[in-house]
Scaffold this active site. Structure first.
Site, PDB file in Angstrom:
ATOM      1  N   GLY A  34     -14.921  69.492  51.173  1.00  0.00           N
ATOM      2  CA  GLY A  34     -16.020  69.668  50.557  1.00  0.00           C
ATOM      3  C   GLY A  34     -16.240  70.442  49.236  1.00  0.00           C
ATOM      4  O   GLY A  34     -16.549  71.203  49.372  1.00  0.00           O
TER       5      GLY A  34
ATOM      6  N   LEU B 293     -18.895  69.578  46.962  1.00  0.00           N
ATOM      7  CA  LEU B 293     -17.802  69.153  45.782  1.00  0.00           C
ATOM      8  C   LEU B 293     -18.335  69.292  44.482  1.00  0.00           C
ATOM      9  O   LEU B 293     -19.772  69.563  44.373  1.00  0.00           O
ATOM     10  CB  LEU B 293     -17.823  67.698  46.153  1.00  0.00           C
ATOM     11  CG  LEU B 293     -17.323  67.113  47.038  1.00  0.00           C
ATOM     12  CD1 LEU B 293     -17.731  65.628  47.160  1.00  0.00           C
ATOM     13  CD2 LEU B 293     -15.984  67.325  47.889  1.00  0.00           C
TER      14      LEU B 293
ATOM     15  N   GLY C 236     -14.722  69.135  39.344  1.00  0.00           N
ATOM     16  CA  GLY C 236     -13.460  69.050  39.977  1.00  0.00           C
ATOM     17  C   GLY C 236     -12.689  67.318  41.196  1.00  0.00           C
ATOM     18  O   GLY C 236     -12.060  67.098  40.867  1.00  0.00           O
ATOM     19  N   HIS C 237     -13.094  68.147  42.125  1.00  0.00           N
ATOM     20  CA  HIS C 237     -13.257  67.085  42.949  1.00  0.00           C
ATOM     21  C   HIS C 237     -13.926  65.560  42.707  1.00  0.00           C
ATOM     22  O   HIS C 237     -13.146  64.331  42.981  1.00  0.00           O
ATOM     23  CB  HIS C 237     -14.044  67.182  44.327  1.00  0.00           C
ATOM     24  CG  HIS C 237     -13.587  68.557  44.782  1.00  0.00           C
ATOM     25  ND1 HIS C 237     -15.013  69.727  45.047  1.00  0.00           N
ATOM     26  CD2 HIS C 237     -13.111  68.453  46.007  1.00  0.00           C
ATOM     27  CE1 HIS C 237     -14.202  70.498  45.449  1.00  0.00           C
ATOM     28  NE2 HIS C 237     -12.764  70.571  46.563  1.00  0.00           N
TER      29      HIS C 237
ATOM     30  N   LYS D 199      -4.645  71.990  39.714  1.00  0.00           N
ATOM     31  CA  LYS D 199      -5.833  73.487  40.043  1.00  0.00           C
ATOM     32  C   LYS D 199      -4.838  73.935  41.258  1.00  0.00           C
ATOM     33  O   LYS D 199      -4.237  75.506  40.587  1.00  0.00           O
ATOM     34  CB  LYS D 199      -6.807  73.302  40.163  1.00  0.00           C
ATOM     35  CG  LYS D 199      -7.384  74.844  41.046  1.00  0.00           C
ATOM     36  CD  LYS D 199      -8.527  75.555  39.644  1.00  0.00           C
ATOM     37  CE  LYS D 199      -8.712  76.613  41.322  1.00  0.00           C
ATOM     38  NZ  LYS D 199      -9.322  76.311  42.297  1.00  0.00           N
ATOM     39  N   ASP D 200      -4.678  73.181  42.015  1.00  0.00           N
ATOM     40  CA  ASP D 200      -3.756  74.355  43.265  1.00  0.00           C
ATOM     41  C   ASP D 200      -2.078  73.536  42.868  1.00  0.00           C
ATOM     42  O   ASP D 200      -1.769  72.819  43.897  1.00  0.00           O
ATOM     43  CB  ASP D 200      -4.177  73.266  44.261  1.00  0.00           C
ATOM     44  CG  ASP D 200      -5.766  73.929  44.879  1.00  0.00           C
ATOM     45  OD1 ASP D 200      -5.782  75.181  44.959  1.00  0.00           O
ATOM     46  OD2 ASP D 200      -6.357  73.458  44.464  1.00  0.00           O
TER      47      ASP D 200
ATOM     48  N   GLN E 211      -0.331  74.192  46.316  1.00  0.00           N
ATOM     49  CA  GLN E 211      -0.458  72.811  46.971  1.00  0.00           C
ATOM     50  C   GLN E 211       0.149  71.677  46.701  1.00  0.00           C
ATOM     51  O   GLN E 211       0.905  70.967  47.857  1.00  0.00           O
ATOM     52  CB  GLN E 211      -1.480  73.086  47.551  1.00  0.00           C
ATOM     53  CG  GLN E 211      -2.294  72.169  47.745  1.00  0.00           C
ATOM     54  CD  GLN E 211      -3.861  72.043  48.071  1.00  0.00           C
ATOM     55  OE1 GLN E 211      -4.661  73.129  48.920  1.00  0.00           O
ATOM     56  NE2 GLN E 211      -4.366  71.512  47.959  1.00  0.00           N
TER      57      GLN E 211
ATOM     58  N   VAL F 200     -10.305  70.549  36.105  1.00  0.00           N
ATOM     59  CA  VAL F 200     -11.396  70.521  35.192  1.00  0.00           C
ATOM     60  C   VAL F 200     -11.494  71.434  35.539  1.00  0.00           C
ATOM     61  O   VAL F 200     -12.240  73.048  36.171  1.00  0.00           O
ATOM     62  CB  VAL F 200     -12.476  69.723  36.412  1.00  0.00           C
ATOM     63  CG1 VAL F 200     -13.357  69.316  35.843  1.00  0.00           C
ATOM     64  CG2 VAL F 200     -11.643  68.371  36.059  1.00  0.00           C
TER      65      VAL F 200
ATOM     66  N   ARG G 180     -14.975  78.104  46.136  1.00  0.00           N
ATOM     67  CA  ARG G 180     -15.035  79.380  45.695  1.00  0.00           C
ATOM     68  C   ARG G 180     -16.339  80.069  44.567  1.00  0.00           C
ATOM     69  O   ARG G 180     -16.242  81.554  44.850  1.00  0.00           O
ATOM     70  CB  ARG G 180     -13.913  79.827  45.941  1.00  0.00           C
ATOM     71  CG  ARG G 180     -13.603  80.255  47.527  1.00  0.00           C
ATOM     72  CD  ARG G 180     -12.334  80.538  47.598  1.00  0.00           C
ATOM     73  NE  ARG G 180     -12.082  80.777  49.231  1.00  0.00           N
ATOM     74  CZ  ARG G 180     -10.798  79.492  49.579  1.00  0.00           C
ATOM     75  NH1 ARG G 180      -9.837  78.887  49.015  1.00  0.00           N
ATOM     76  NH2 ARG G 180     -10.911  79.484  50.495  1.00  0.00           N
TER      77      ARG G 180
HETATM   78  O1  PAF Z   1      -7.715  71.382  48.327  1.00  0.00           O
HETATM   79  C1  PAF Z   1      -7.976  71.576  49.199  1.00  0.00           C
HETATM   80  O2  PAF Z   1      -8.637  71.665  49.419  1.00  0.00           O
HETATM   81  C2  PAF Z   1      -7.399  71.078  50.767  1.00  0.00           C
HETATM   82  O3  PAF Z   1      -5.966  72.266  51.094  1.00  0.00           O
HETATM   83  C3  PAF Z   1      -6.848  70.209  51.123  1.00  0.00           C
HETATM   84  C4  PAF Z   1      -5.178  69.833  50.270  1.00  0.00           C
HETATM   85  C5  PAF Z   1      -8.121  69.574  51.579  1.00  0.00           C
HETATM   86  C6  PAF Z   1      -6.687  70.565  52.576  1.00  0.00           C
HETATM   87  O4  PAF Z   1      -7.309  70.979  53.575  1.00  0.00           O
END
Ligand code: PAF
Length: 279
Positions: free
Chosen positions: A30, A32, A35-36, A148-149, A152, A175, A186
């Site tokens: 959330g 947002l 990027g999202h 960006k992550d 992950q 983005v 953040r």
């Molecule tokens: O990248 C994120 O926002 C979180 O790590 C994710 C993938 C939604 C998992 O909680």
């Protein structure tokens, strides 16, 4: 647009949506930003139906991290998602995702032992577990995630292979704000002077790219360049590393696809960014 909290409702909804064709899924926590929304827009373009999850996942936060203060604004998020054409938002509660007795975790190994995994023990266990649960609940065909992550993304791509999941992860470009700062929820923690300092991440990465273009291949010297740019700005470095893009292990000799990875504090805010040495 439908907002759904209940796991069994969203499960049956997703199964029926899949009869219309591929189901796109964008997992988020959330608050947002563009990027999202770029992930959501790509999913909407590529799939007849898109589900977005909004869940601030407690298990990926360490004991001294920002779970309690993580920014939240469901109403605003829902408005943005509607504008992007996402049909469904899944907003489970922590109690339903982690009910009493919850005891099964996905624990990524080597890929999670470096970089952010070192600084944030248990973080990727929380991420991998929640993402596997979300993939199982939605049965999504395509899951959209940002570069960006990077760590992950790499861990979750490996999880999909290792656990034989029928979900393709689509990696989408970072983005950035118009001045180059990578978008992140953040960023909202930064005060105006930290916001200026944080630009040194992008500038440091660009300088390193220039150095590579000029023929520098020594990762030590490339890292020094980034370090200087960040330290001059007042940022406190968690890590800066040049890594192999697949294994995420540090490398000494730079190649075009070597990934520069960094995590830096500005005040209390920890930001991450990354870039390949060659565009
Ligand atoms: O990248 C994120 O926002 C979180 O790590 C994710 C993938 C939604 C998992 O909680």
């Amino acid at each position: 647009m439908q907002i759904i909290q209940d796991i069994s409702l969203v499960k049956s909804l997703c199964r029926s949506l899949k009869q219309e064709g591929s189901l796109g899924f964008v997992p988020t926590m959330g608050y947002l930003h563009e990027g999202h929304l770029s992930l959501v827009k790509q999913s909407v373009k590529e799939n007849p139906n898109t589900v977005v999850s909004i869940f601030v996942n407690p298990s990926q936060f360490g004991p001294n991290e920002d779970l309690a203060t993580y920014p939240r604004d469901l109403e605003r998020d829902a408005g943005l998602l509607k504008e992007c054409g996402a049909g469904y938002v899944f907003t489970p509660t922590a109690q339903t995702m982690y009910p009493d007795g919850f005891d099964t975790w996905v624990v990524p190994d080597k890929l999670a032992s470096v970089l952010c995994g070192k600084s944030r023990p248990g973080h990727f266990r929380g991420v991998a577990t929640i993402v596997l649960k979300l993939i199982n609940i939605t049965a999504a065909d395509h899951m959209y995630m940002g570069l960006k992550d990077y760590q992950q993304l790499r861990i979750l791509k490996q999880m999909v292979i290792d656990l034989h999941l029928d979900c393709e992860i689509v990696a989408c470009p970072i983005v950035r704000e118009s001045d180059g700062l990578a978008m992140s929820s953040r960023n909202s923690y930064l005060n105006p002077s930290e916001r200026k300092q944080a630009l040194s991440l992008y500038h440091g990465l660009l300088k390193a790219r220039e150095l590579f273009e000029q023929g520098e291949r020594d990762c030590g010297r490339i890292i020094e360049t980034i370090k200087k740019s960040i330290q001059d700005s007042g940022g406190r470095i968690d890590y800066i590393e040049c890594v192999n893009p697949l294994s995420l292990q540090s490398v000494q000799e730079a190649e075009a696809d070597t990934r520069m990875m960094l995590a830096v504090y500005f005040g209390k805010t920890r930001l991450i960014d990354n870039m390949a040495l060659k565009a």
